[in-house]
Design an enzyme around this catalytic site. Structure first.
Site, PDB file in Angstrom:
ATOM      1  N   GLU A   1       7.277  21.477   9.316  1.00 53.74           N
ATOM      2  CA  GLU A   1       7.430  21.257  10.760  1.00 53.74           C
ATOM      3  C   GLU A   1       8.139  19.916  10.984  1.00 53.74           C
ATOM      4  O   GLU A   1       7.780  18.909  10.365  1.00 53.74           O
ATOM      5  CB  GLU A   1       6.031  21.217  11.398  1.00 53.74           C
ATOM      6  CG  GLU A   1       6.046  20.947  12.883  1.00 53.74           C
ATOM      7  CD  GLU A   1       4.630  20.807  13.477  1.00 53.74           C
ATOM      8  OE1 GLU A   1       3.679  20.460  12.721  1.00 53.74           O
ATOM      9  OE2 GLU A   1       4.482  21.041  14.685  1.00 53.74           O
TER      10      GLU A   1
ATOM     11  N   PRO B   1      14.341  26.056  21.248  1.00 51.13           N
ATOM     12  CA  PRO B   1      14.840  25.864  22.601  1.00 51.13           C
ATOM     13  C   PRO B   1      15.203  24.419  22.956  1.00 51.13           C
ATOM     14  O   PRO B   1      14.461  23.485  22.619  1.00 51.13           O
ATOM     15  CB  PRO B   1      13.672  26.318  23.482  1.00 51.13           C
ATOM     16  CG  PRO B   1      12.900  27.247  22.635  1.00 51.13           C
ATOM     17  CD  PRO B   1      13.083  26.798  21.220  1.00 51.13           C
ATOM     18  N   ASN B   2      16.326  24.310  23.624  1.00 47.55           N
ATOM     19  CA  ASN B   2      16.825  23.056  24.212  1.00 47.55           C
ATOM     20  C   ASN B   2      17.372  22.055  23.202  1.00 47.55           C
ATOM     21  O   ASN B   2      17.897  21.011  23.589  1.00 47.55           O
ATOM     22  CB  ASN B   2      15.752  22.377  25.088  1.00 47.55           C
ATOM     23  CG  ASN B   2      15.288  23.284  26.216  1.00 47.55           C
ATOM     24  OD1 ASN B   2      16.126  23.785  26.963  1.00 47.55           O
ATOM     25  ND2 ASN B   2      13.997  23.521  26.335  1.00 47.55           N
TER      26      ASN B   2
ATOM     27  N   ARG C   1       2.543  11.745  23.141  1.00 46.44           N
ATOM     28  CA  ARG C   1       3.123  12.159  24.421  1.00 46.44           C
ATOM     29  C   ARG C   1       2.082  12.917  25.262  1.00 46.44           C
ATOM     30  O   ARG C   1       0.907  12.591  25.207  1.00 46.44           O
ATOM     31  CB  ARG C   1       4.384  12.996  24.149  1.00 46.44           C
ATOM     32  CG  ARG C   1       5.430  12.199  23.350  1.00 46.44           C
ATOM     33  CD  ARG C   1       6.668  13.015  23.070  1.00 46.44           C
ATOM     34  NE  ARG C   1       7.315  13.439  24.309  1.00 46.44           N
ATOM     35  CZ  ARG C   1       8.265  14.378  24.371  1.00 46.44           C
ATOM     36  NH1 ARG C   1       8.669  14.970  23.254  1.00 46.44           N
ATOM     37  NH2 ARG C   1       8.796  14.698  25.523  1.00 46.44           N
TER      38      ARG C   1
ATOM     39  N   ALA D   1       9.642  23.399  22.214  1.00 48.14           N
ATOM     40  CA  ALA D   1       8.418  23.666  22.972  1.00 48.14           C
ATOM     41  C   ALA D   1       7.643  24.877  22.451  1.00 48.14           C
ATOM     42  O   ALA D   1       6.426  24.986  22.672  1.00 48.14           O
ATOM     43  CB  ALA D   1       8.761  23.861  24.446  1.00 48.14           C
TER      44      ALA D   1
ATOM     45  N   ASN E   1      12.136  22.917  13.546  1.00 47.21           N
ATOM     46  CA  ASN E   1      11.830  22.222  14.796  1.00 47.21           C
ATOM     47  C   ASN E   1      11.853  23.292  15.878  1.00 47.21           C
ATOM     48  O   ASN E   1      12.927  23.686  16.359  1.00 47.21           O
ATOM     49  CB  ASN E   1      12.850  21.118  15.107  1.00 47.21           C
ATOM     50  CG  ASN E   1      12.449  20.347  16.370  1.00 47.21           C
ATOM     51  OD1 ASN E   1      11.535  20.752  17.094  1.00 47.21           O
ATOM     52  ND2 ASN E   1      13.126  19.248  16.640  1.00 47.21           N
TER      53      ASN E   1
ATOM     54  N   HIS F   1       9.760  17.197  14.027  1.00 48.35           N
ATOM     55  CA  HIS F   1       9.998  16.791  15.421  1.00 48.35           C
ATOM     56  C   HIS F   1      10.687  15.435  15.431  1.00 48.35           C
ATOM     57  O   HIS F   1      10.350  14.553  14.633  1.00 48.35           O
ATOM     58  CB  HIS F   1       8.686  16.672  16.200  1.00 48.35           C
ATOM     59  CG  HIS F   1       7.946  17.954  16.271  1.00 48.35           C
ATOM     60  ND1 HIS F   1       8.353  19.016  17.049  1.00 48.35           N
ATOM     61  CD2 HIS F   1       6.825  18.368  15.631  1.00 48.35           C
ATOM     62  CE1 HIS F   1       7.513  20.019  16.894  1.00 48.35           C
ATOM     63  NE2 HIS F   1       6.575  19.660  16.034  1.00 48.35           N
TER      64      HIS F   1
ATOM     65  N   ARG G   1      20.062  15.265  26.154  1.00 47.24           N
ATOM     66  CA  ARG G   1      18.729  15.540  26.650  1.00 47.24           C
ATOM     67  C   ARG G   1      17.792  14.356  26.428  1.00 47.24           C
ATOM     68  O   ARG G   1      17.533  13.976  25.280  1.00 47.24           O
ATOM     69  CB  ARG G   1      18.206  16.747  25.868  1.00 47.24           C
ATOM     70  CG  ARG G   1      16.806  17.110  26.144  1.00 47.24           C
ATOM     71  CD  ARG G   1      16.303  18.133  25.131  1.00 47.24           C
ATOM     72  NE  ARG G   1      14.936  18.481  25.450  1.00 47.24           N
ATOM     73  CZ  ARG G   1      14.088  19.027  24.609  1.00 47.24           C
ATOM     74  NH1 ARG G   1      14.476  19.338  23.380  1.00 47.24           N
ATOM     75  NH2 ARG G   1      12.865  19.281  24.980  1.00 47.24           N
TER      76      ARG G   1
ATOM     77  N   TYR H   1      14.668  11.440  22.631  1.00 47.90           N
ATOM     78  CA  TYR H   1      15.198  12.185  21.488  1.00 47.90           C
ATOM     79  C   TYR H   1      16.385  11.513  20.803  1.00 47.90           C
ATOM     80  O   TYR H   1      16.852  11.997  19.767  1.00 47.90           O
ATOM     81  CB  TYR H   1      15.582  13.607  21.923  1.00 47.90           C
ATOM     82  CG  TYR H   1      14.392  14.394  22.440  1.00 47.90           C
ATOM     83  CD1 TYR H   1      13.317  14.677  21.601  1.00 47.90           C
ATOM     84  CD2 TYR H   1      14.324  14.834  23.758  1.00 47.90           C
ATOM     85  CE1 TYR H   1      12.213  15.375  22.063  1.00 47.90           C
ATOM     86  CE2 TYR H   1      13.228  15.535  24.232  1.00 47.90           C
ATOM     87  CZ  TYR H   1      12.178  15.801  23.377  1.00 47.90           C
ATOM     88  OH  TYR H   1      11.082  16.498  23.833  1.00 47.90           O
TER      89      TYR H   1
HETATM   90  C1  DQA Z   1      10.327  18.347  19.954  1.00 47.19           C
HETATM   91  C2  DQA Z   1       8.958  18.024  20.595  1.00 47.19           C
HETATM   92  C3  DQA Z   1       8.518  19.167  21.483  1.00 47.19           C
HETATM   93  O1  DQA Z   1       7.274  18.849  22.092  1.00 47.19           O
HETATM   94  C4  DQA Z   1       9.530  19.406  22.585  1.00 47.19           C
HETATM   95  O2  DQA Z   1       9.158  20.515  23.369  1.00 47.19           O
HETATM   96  C5  DQA Z   1      10.910  19.575  22.052  1.00 47.19           C
HETATM   97  C6  DQA Z   1      11.360  18.663  21.008  1.00 47.19           C
HETATM   98  C7  DQA Z   1      10.842  17.147  19.119  1.00 47.19           C
HETATM   99  O3  DQA Z   1      11.702  17.355  18.276  1.00 47.19           O
HETATM  100  O4  DQA Z   1      10.416  16.002  19.344  1.00 47.19           O
HETATM  101  O5  DQA Z   1      11.683  20.400  22.523  1.00 47.19           O
HETATM  102  O6  DQA Z   1      10.175  19.444  19.084  1.00 47.19           O
END
Ligand code: DQA
Length: 145
Positions: free
Chosen positions: A101, A12-13, A110, A80, A77, A103, A20, A25
């Site tokens: 994983e 998501p996102n 954070r 959330a 990735n 990020h 964003r 990011y």
């Molecule tokens: C994220 C970190 C997550 O906590 C966050 O919700 C994201 C982006 C990252 O790539 O830093 O959507 O996965």
């Protein structure tokens, strides 16, 4: 020898990368990251299949698909969903393909709620905090395992 197939799944996102919260990011878009990965994959003898969805079920289906297609690794990735999804935890444990994983940010530096990762509990390993380069580092890791 056939190229190693690596799925790169984004939750998501992450379609909004570049726009964003760029202070967290960065300015690279997901397309920029895909191009960087394609480039590196060629030198590593790997083939990338990169996707993004805002829907948890798509990520689950693609993880199952990665296994049926014989993928060598999945870079995930989950956005959330990392912090909430027992279904992703179960999916990672249900397949034999190693999941790395990824990020962009360092969730441990954070908010408190980002410190728990269902993905990390089941993944082979985690790479976080290096911006877009986290994906490249994860691809290098996938080449080594
Ligand atoms: C994220 C970190 C997550 O906590 C966050 O919700 C994201 C982006 C990252 O790539 O830093 O959507 O996965």
């Amino acid at each position: 020898m056939a190229n190693k197939l690596v799925y790169v799944l984004n939750g998501p996102n992450l379609n909004l990368l570049g726009l964003r919260e760029p202070d967290i990011y960065g300015h690279d878009t997901l397309d920029d990251i895909a191009a960087m990965l394609e480039d590196r994959a060629q030198t590593l003898g790997m083939e990338i299949d990169m996707r993004q969805s805002n829907h948890e079920g798509h990520l689950l289906d693609w993880m199952h698909e990665a296994q049926s297609k014989g993928a060598a690794a999945i870079l995930l990735n989950a956005g959330a969903l990392t912090h909430t999804s027992v279904a992703l935890y179960d999916a990672i444990r249900s397949i034999k393909v190693p999941v790395i994983e990824v990020h962009l940010s360092n969730p441990h530096a954070r908010e408190e709620f980002r410190r728990h990762s269902y993905v990390g509990m089941a993944a082979k390993g985690s790479i976080a905090g290096f911006g877009a380069k986290s994906y490249l580092l994860a691809l290098e890791a996938a080449a080594l395992i």
